[in-house]
Write a protein that holds these residues in place. Structure first.
Motif, PDB file in Angstrom:
ATOM      1  N   MET A   1       2.784  10.698   0.168  1.00  0.00           N
ATOM      2  CA  MET A   1       3.655   9.541  -0.109  1.00  0.00           C
ATOM      3  C   MET A   1       4.170   8.945   1.198  1.00  0.00           C
ATOM      4  O   MET A   1       4.126   7.718   1.390  1.00  0.00           O
ATOM      5  N   ALA A   2       4.647   9.807   2.088  1.00  0.00           N
ATOM      6  CA  ALA A   2       5.195   9.338   3.364  1.00  0.00           C
ATOM      7  C   ALA A   2       4.107   8.665   4.199  1.00  0.00           C
ATOM      8  O   ALA A   2       4.336   7.599   4.789  1.00  0.00           O
ATOM      9  N   ARG A   3       2.913   9.267   4.231  1.00  0.00           N
ATOM     10  CA  ARG A   3       1.844   8.684   5.054  1.00  0.00           C
ATOM     11  C   ARG A   3       1.344   7.365   4.463  1.00  0.00           C
ATOM     12  O   ARG A   3       1.037   6.426   5.196  1.00  0.00           O
TER      13      ARG A   3
ATOM     14  N   LEU B   1       1.017   1.494   4.947  1.00  0.00           N
ATOM     15  CA  LEU B   1       1.367   0.152   4.464  1.00  0.00           C
ATOM     16  C   LEU B   1       2.168  -0.601   5.525  1.00  0.00           C
ATOM     17  O   LEU B   1       1.919  -1.786   5.776  1.00  0.00           O
ATOM     18  N   ALA B   2       3.114   0.095   6.156  1.00  0.00           N
ATOM     19  CA  ALA B   2       3.927  -0.540   7.203  1.00  0.00           C
ATOM     20  C   ALA B   2       3.066  -0.938   8.396  1.00  0.00           C
ATOM     21  O   ALA B   2       3.325  -1.951   9.045  1.00  0.00           O
ATOM     22  N   GLY B   3       2.026  -0.144   8.679  1.00  0.00           N
ATOM     23  CA  GLY B   3       1.124  -0.436   9.794  1.00  0.00           C
ATOM     24  C   GLY B   3      -0.044  -1.332   9.419  1.00  0.00           C
ATOM     25  O   GLY B   3      -0.959  -1.539  10.222  1.00  0.00           O
ATOM     26  N   LYS B   4      -0.046  -1.850   8.191  1.00  0.00           N
ATOM     27  CA  LYS B   4      -1.081  -2.761   7.682  1.00  0.00           C
ATOM     28  C   LYS B   4      -2.472  -2.123   7.648  1.00  0.00           C
ATOM     29  O   LYS B   4      -3.478  -2.801   7.801  1.00  0.00           O
ATOM     30  N   LYS B   5      -2.500  -0.804   7.443  1.00  0.00           N
ATOM     31  CA  LYS B   5      -3.781  -0.091   7.283  1.00  0.00           C
ATOM     32  C   LYS B   5      -4.001   0.103   5.787  1.00  0.00           C
ATOM     33  O   LYS B   5      -3.805   1.185   5.233  1.00  0.00           O
TER      34      LYS B   5
ATOM     35  N   ALA C   1      -4.057   3.323   3.187  1.00  0.00           N
ATOM     36  CA  ALA C   1      -2.938   3.412   2.241  1.00  0.00           C
ATOM     37  C   ALA C   1      -3.461   3.526   0.814  1.00  0.00           C
ATOM     38  O   ALA C   1      -2.954   4.317   0.016  1.00  0.00           O
ATOM     39  N   PHE C   2      -4.495   2.737   0.506  1.00  0.00           N
ATOM     40  CA  PHE C   2      -5.104   2.806  -0.827  1.00  0.00           C
ATOM     41  C   PHE C   2      -5.640   4.211  -1.095  1.00  0.00           C
ATOM     42  O   PHE C   2      -5.423   4.772  -2.173  1.00  0.00           O
ATOM     43  N   ASN C   3      -6.340   4.788  -0.124  1.00  0.00           N
ATOM     44  CA  ASN C   3      -6.936   6.123  -0.310  1.00  0.00           C
ATOM     45  C   ASN C   3      -5.869   7.182  -0.572  1.00  0.00           C
ATOM     46  O   ASN C   3      -6.026   8.025  -1.456  1.00  0.00           O
ATOM     47  N   ASP C   4      -4.773   7.148   0.201  1.00  0.00           N
ATOM     48  CA  ASP C   4      -3.698   8.121  -0.012  1.00  0.00           C
ATOM     49  C   ASP C   4      -3.029   7.913  -1.375  1.00  0.00           C
ATOM     50  O   ASP C   4      -2.756   8.872  -2.095  1.00  0.00           O
ATOM     51  N   ALA C   5      -2.771   6.643  -1.722  1.00  0.00           N
ATOM     52  CA  ALA C   5      -2.130   6.350  -3.014  1.00  0.00           C
ATOM     53  C   ALA C   5      -3.031   6.733  -4.177  1.00  0.00           C
ATOM     54  O   ALA C   5      -2.564   7.252  -5.194  1.00  0.00           O
ATOM     55  N   ASP C   6      -4.325   6.516  -4.021  1.00  0.00           N
ATOM     56  CA  ASP C   6      -5.285   6.872  -5.068  1.00  0.00           C
ATOM     57  C   ASP C   6      -5.303   8.390  -5.288  1.00  0.00           C
ATOM     58  O   ASP C   6      -5.318   8.871  -6.423  1.00  0.00           O
TER      59      ASP C   6
ATOM     60  N   GLY D   1      -0.913  -0.460  -5.726  1.00  0.00           N
ATOM     61  CA  GLY D   1      -0.908  -1.874  -6.069  1.00  0.00           C
ATOM     62  C   GLY D   1      -0.684  -2.768  -4.860  1.00  0.00           C
ATOM     63  O   GLY D   1      -1.363  -3.789  -4.691  1.00  0.00           O
ATOM     64  N   VAL D   2       0.257  -2.374  -4.001  1.00  0.00           N
ATOM     65  CA  VAL D   2       0.522  -3.153  -2.785  1.00  0.00           C
ATOM     66  C   VAL D   2      -0.714  -3.140  -1.882  1.00  0.00           C
ATOM     67  O   VAL D   2      -1.103  -4.177  -1.322  1.00  0.00           O
ATOM     68  N   ALA D   3      -1.337  -1.965  -1.739  1.00  0.00           N
ATOM     69  CA  ALA D   3      -2.566  -1.884  -0.928  1.00  0.00           C
ATOM     70  C   ALA D   3      -3.646  -2.790  -1.519  1.00  0.00           C
ATOM     71  O   ALA D   3      -4.308  -3.543  -0.792  1.00  0.00           O
ATOM     72  N   ASN D   4      -3.814  -2.755  -2.836  1.00  0.00           N
ATOM     73  CA  ASN D   4      -4.804  -3.620  -3.491  1.00  0.00           C
ATOM     74  C   ASN D   4      -4.481  -5.096  -3.274  1.00  0.00           C
ATOM     75  O   ASN D   4      -5.381  -5.909  -3.056  1.00  0.00           O
ATOM     76  N   TYR D   5      -3.203  -5.440  -3.340  1.00  0.00           N
ATOM     77  CA  TYR D   5      -2.790  -6.836  -3.151  1.00  0.00           C
ATOM     78  C   TYR D   5      -3.225  -7.346  -1.772  1.00  0.00           C
ATOM     79  O   TYR D   5      -3.824  -8.412  -1.658  1.00  0.00           O
ATOM     80  N   PHE D   6      -2.934  -6.559  -0.742  1.00  0.00           N
ATOM     81  CA  PHE D   6      -3.283  -7.001   0.612  1.00  0.00           C
ATOM     82  C   PHE D   6      -4.780  -6.892   0.904  1.00  0.00           C
ATOM     83  O   PHE D   6      -5.270  -7.517   1.844  1.00  0.00           O
TER      84      PHE D   6
END
Length: 201
Positions: free
Chosen positions: A116-118, A123-127, A131-136, A153-158
């Motif tokens: 969660m933290a990573r 997301l903050a670093g625009k990677k 971010a999607f892989n960790d959230a998935d 969802g935020v990763a998918n949006y960007f």
């Protein structure tokens, strides 16, 4: 297909010798898993591995992981995104080095917090792909946590996967219908979808 398996002293495990150029990936995976479990068994001093319990969970490793996590959180608060990401990644690697016979419940809890933290750091670093892989992975581990759907969802949006982002926000809202962040992000993505379709000015 026949393969020549032999003990390799360099890796302290089995390896394919004089085999074909392209080895079946499934065979290679099973060989790596066999070597991993053998290494773990050799490292145990007891005749039989003791059942995994909270009592035999390695507390020293837990303290090390906790310090890395706290260092990552502090770095994030200070705006040092790359340092934060590095601390969380090292902590996850330490978790992967835990004895395979330790209680999985404790390991899973540590891993969830760090992922969660990573993911937030990515997301903050625009990677967004990372971010999607960790959230998935988090959704696979902790399906009922709405914030994990928010992260994906935020990763998918960007990543401009607007329909997937919409689905993630709606799934998160199924667990927490009054989550303000999910509602706000859902409204944003719905506006974007309407705009993309030319139905919204």
């Amino acid at each position: 297909m026949e393969v020549d398996l032999r003990y390799d002293a360099k890796i302290k495990g089995l390896a394919i010798k004089n085999g074909p150029e392209h080895v079946d990936p499934q065979l290679q995976l099973e060989l790596e898993q066999l070597n991993t479990i053998c290494t773990e068994l050799i490292g145990i001093t007891d005749a039989v591995p003791s059942p995994p319990t909270p009592e035999n969970f390695n507390k020293d490793m837990s303290r090390m992981i906790s310090k890395l996590y706290e260092g990552g959180v502090q770095a994030f608060k200070n705006g040092k995104i790359q340092d934060s990401e590095k601390q969380f990644t090292i902590a996850i690697e330490v978790i992967n080095r835990r004895n395979k016979f330790e209680a999985f419940q404790g390991t899973l809890q540590e891993l969830g917090i760090l992922l969660m933290a990573r993911a937030d750091t990515y997301l903050a670093g625009k990677k967004y792909v990372k971010a999607f892989n960790d959230a998935d992975l988090l959704i696979g581990l902790m399906m009922c946590t709405p914030d994990n759907f928010l992260r994906r969802g935020v990763a998918n949006y960007f990543l401009e996967n607007y329909e997937d982002a919409r689905a993630d926000f709606q799934r998160g809202l199924a667990f927490d219908p009054n989550n303000e962040k999910l509602l706000a992000e859902l409204n944003n993505v719905l506006d974007k979808i309407l705009d993309e379709n030319g139905d919204y000015l």
